[in-house]
Design a protein around this motif. Structure first.
Motif, PDB file in Angstrom:
ATOM      1  N   UNK A   2       0.844  -1.197   0.000  1.00 34.05           N
ATOM      2  CA  UNK A   2       0.000   0.000   0.000  1.00 34.05           C
ATOM      3  C   UNK A   2       0.877   1.243   0.000  1.00 34.05           C
ATOM      4  N   UNK A   3       0.330   2.300  -0.599  1.00 31.75           N
ATOM      5  CA  UNK A   3       0.989   3.603  -0.551  1.00 31.75           C
ATOM      6  C   UNK A   3       0.046   4.572   0.138  1.00 31.75           C
ATOM      7  N   UNK A   4       0.569   5.240   1.165  1.00 26.36           N
ATOM      8  CA  UNK A   4      -0.178   6.261   1.884  1.00 26.36           C
ATOM      9  C   UNK A   4       0.467   7.595   1.590  1.00 26.36           C
ATOM     10  N   UNK A   5      -0.311   8.518   1.047  1.00 26.05           N
ATOM     11  CA  UNK A   5       0.151   9.884   0.795  1.00 26.05           C
ATOM     12  C   UNK A   5      -0.564  10.784   1.792  1.00 26.05           C
ATOM     13  N   UNK A   6       0.220  11.530   2.526  1.00 27.27           N
ATOM     14  CA  UNK A   6      -0.312  12.387   3.582  1.00 27.27           C
ATOM     15  C   UNK A   6       0.031  13.828   3.245  1.00 27.27           C
ATOM     16  N   UNK A   7      -0.980  14.664   3.139  1.00 26.93           N
ATOM     17  CA  UNK A   7      -0.759  16.100   2.978  1.00 26.93           C
ATOM     18  C   UNK A   7      -1.225  16.747   4.272  1.00 26.93           C
ATOM     19  N   UNK A   8      -0.303  17.473   4.906  1.00 26.71           N
ATOM     20  CA  UNK A   8      -0.576  18.035   6.222  1.00 26.71           C
ATOM     21  C   UNK A   8       0.065  19.404   6.330  1.00 26.71           C
ATOM     22  N   UNK A   9      -0.465  20.222   7.205  1.00 26.40           N
ATOM     23  CA  UNK A   9       0.159  21.515   7.479  1.00 26.40           C
ATOM     24  C   UNK A   9       1.591  21.255   7.944  1.00 26.40           C
ATOM     25  N   UNK A  10       2.537  22.017   7.410  1.00 26.72           N
ATOM     26  CA  UNK A  10       3.955  21.798   7.686  1.00 26.72           C
ATOM     27  C   UNK A  10       4.272  21.845   9.181  1.00 26.72           C
ATOM     28  N   UNK A  11       3.519  22.621   9.923  1.00 30.45           N
ATOM     29  CA  UNK A  11       3.762  22.745  11.355  1.00 30.45           C
ATOM     30  C   UNK A  11       3.558  21.411  12.082  1.00 30.45           C
ATOM     31  N   UNK A  12       2.812  20.485  11.490  1.00 30.27           N
ATOM     32  CA  UNK A  12       2.542  19.181  12.099  1.00 30.27           C
ATOM     33  C   UNK A  12       3.361  18.046  11.477  1.00 30.27           C
ATOM     34  N   UNK A  13       4.285  18.373  10.593  1.00 34.61           N
ATOM     35  CA  UNK A  13       5.068  17.342   9.907  1.00 34.61           C
ATOM     36  C   UNK A  13       5.847  16.462  10.887  1.00 34.61           C
ATOM     37  N   UNK A  14       6.504  17.070  11.863  1.00 37.17           N
ATOM     38  CA  UNK A  14       7.280  16.277  12.829  1.00 37.17           C
ATOM     39  C   UNK A  14       6.402  15.297  13.590  1.00 37.17           C
ATOM     40  N   UNK A  15       5.224  15.751  13.987  1.00 27.54           N
ATOM     41  CA  UNK A  15       4.303  14.875  14.722  1.00 27.54           C
ATOM     42  C   UNK A  15       3.899  13.680  13.859  1.00 27.54           C
ATOM     43  N   UNK A  16       3.601  13.928  12.593  1.00 30.63           N
ATOM     44  CA  UNK A  16       3.219  12.843  11.683  1.00 30.63           C
ATOM     45  C   UNK A  16       4.378  11.863  11.522  1.00 30.63           C
ATOM     46  N   UNK A  17       5.584  12.360  11.325  1.00 30.89           N
ATOM     47  CA  UNK A  17       6.757  11.488  11.164  1.00 30.89           C
ATOM     48  C   UNK A  17       7.013  10.670  12.422  1.00 30.89           C
ATOM     49  N   UNK A  18       6.793  11.267  13.582  1.00 33.71           N
ATOM     50  CA  UNK A  18       6.964  10.540  14.843  1.00 33.71           C
ATOM     51  C   UNK A  18       5.973   9.382  14.927  1.00 33.71           C
ATOM     52  N   UNK A  19       4.741   9.619  14.539  1.00 30.09           N
ATOM     53  CA  UNK A  19       3.726   8.555  14.533  1.00 30.09           C
ATOM     54  C   UNK A  19       4.138   7.437  13.575  1.00 30.09           C
ATOM     55  N   UNK A  20       4.618   7.809  12.391  1.00 30.03           N
ATOM     56  CA  UNK A  20       5.058   6.805  11.427  1.00 30.03           C
ATOM     57  C   UNK A  20       6.194   5.960  11.996  1.00 30.03           C
ATOM     58  N   UNK A  21       7.119   6.599  12.684  1.00 28.78           N
ATOM     59  CA  UNK A  21       8.219   5.868  13.326  1.00 28.78           C
ATOM     60  C   UNK A  21       7.687   4.925  14.408  1.00 28.78           C
ATOM     61  N   UNK A  22       6.722   5.405  15.193  1.00 25.61           N
ATOM     62  CA  UNK A  22       6.163   4.602  16.287  1.00 25.61           C
ATOM     63  C   UNK A  22       5.467   3.339  15.788  1.00 25.61           C
ATOM     64  N   UNK A  23       4.780   3.428  14.655  1.00 29.01           N
ATOM     65  CA  UNK A  23       4.072   2.243  14.138  1.00 29.01           C
ATOM     66  C   UNK A  23       4.992   1.328  13.344  1.00 29.01           C
ATOM     67  N   UNK A  24       6.222   1.768  13.100  1.00 27.69           N
ATOM     68  CA  UNK A  24       7.214   0.907  12.479  1.00 27.69           C
ATOM     69  C   UNK A  24       7.229   0.873  10.969  1.00 27.69           C
ATOM     70  N   UNK A  25       6.878   1.984  10.317  1.00 29.87           N
ATOM     71  CA  UNK A  25       6.986   1.990   8.858  1.00 29.87           C
ATOM     72  C   UNK A  25       8.446   1.805   8.464  1.00 29.87           C
ATOM     73  N   UNK A  26       8.663   1.204   7.301  1.00 30.77           N
ATOM     74  CA  UNK A  26      10.038   0.925   6.875  1.00 30.77           C
ATOM     75  C   UNK A  26      10.745   2.182   6.369  1.00 30.77           C
ATOM     76  N   UNK A  27      10.005   3.222   6.050  1.00 26.77           N
ATOM     77  CA  UNK A  27      10.583   4.472   5.593  1.00 26.77           C
ATOM     78  C   UNK A  27       9.515   5.367   5.001  1.00 26.77           C
ATOM     79  N   UNK A  28       9.900   6.594   4.708  1.00 24.01           N
ATOM     80  CA  UNK A  28       8.979   7.548   4.098  1.00 24.01           C
ATOM     81  C   UNK A  28       9.767   8.642   3.415  1.00 24.01           C
ATOM     82  N   UNK A  29       9.084   9.351   2.537  1.00 28.97           N
ATOM     83  CA  UNK A  29       9.666  10.481   1.827  1.00 28.97           C
ATOM     84  C   UNK A  29       8.860  11.718   2.190  1.00 28.97           C
TER      85      UNK A  29
END
Length: 93
Positions: A2-29
């Motif tokens: 699956x591919x998940x594309x997330x568009x979010x306000x830049x101010x929340x980018x770190x929070x989104x990346x932290x969540x992705x790390x917590x759930x164990x995604x193999x990587x992201x761009x």
């Protein structure tokens, strides 16, 4: 896969990346400074603050990992504008 594309306000980018790390995604761009127009109006990448900027985060992983990410990210979207797009994909090595 699956591919998940997330568009979010830049101010929340770190929070989104932290969540992705917590759930164990193999990587992201991460793609910063998006420009475009949607139902809430235009977004311009030249804004000097992060308040009006948007970022896109692209994740490719197994369906179970993506679904875990979506469940946790829904909380972020209760307070910040953005969209998530989910696609079936075939990875070509």
């Amino acid at each position: 896969m699956k591919k998940l594309e997330i568009i979010i306000e830049a101010i929340e980018r770190r929070r989104v990346c932290k969540i992705l790390d917590e759930v164990g995604v193999s990587g992201y761009t991460v793609i910063d400074d998006l420009q475009g127009r949607g139902k809430s109006g235009s977004k311009n990448a030249s804004d000097p603050s992060n308040i009006l900027k948007s970022s896109m985060i692209i994740v490719v992983d197994e369906e179970s990992v993506i679904n875990s990410a979506i469940d946790k990210l829904k909380e972020v979207f209760k307070f910040y504008s953005g969209k998530m797009f989910l696609s079936d994909i075939q990875v070509i090595d």
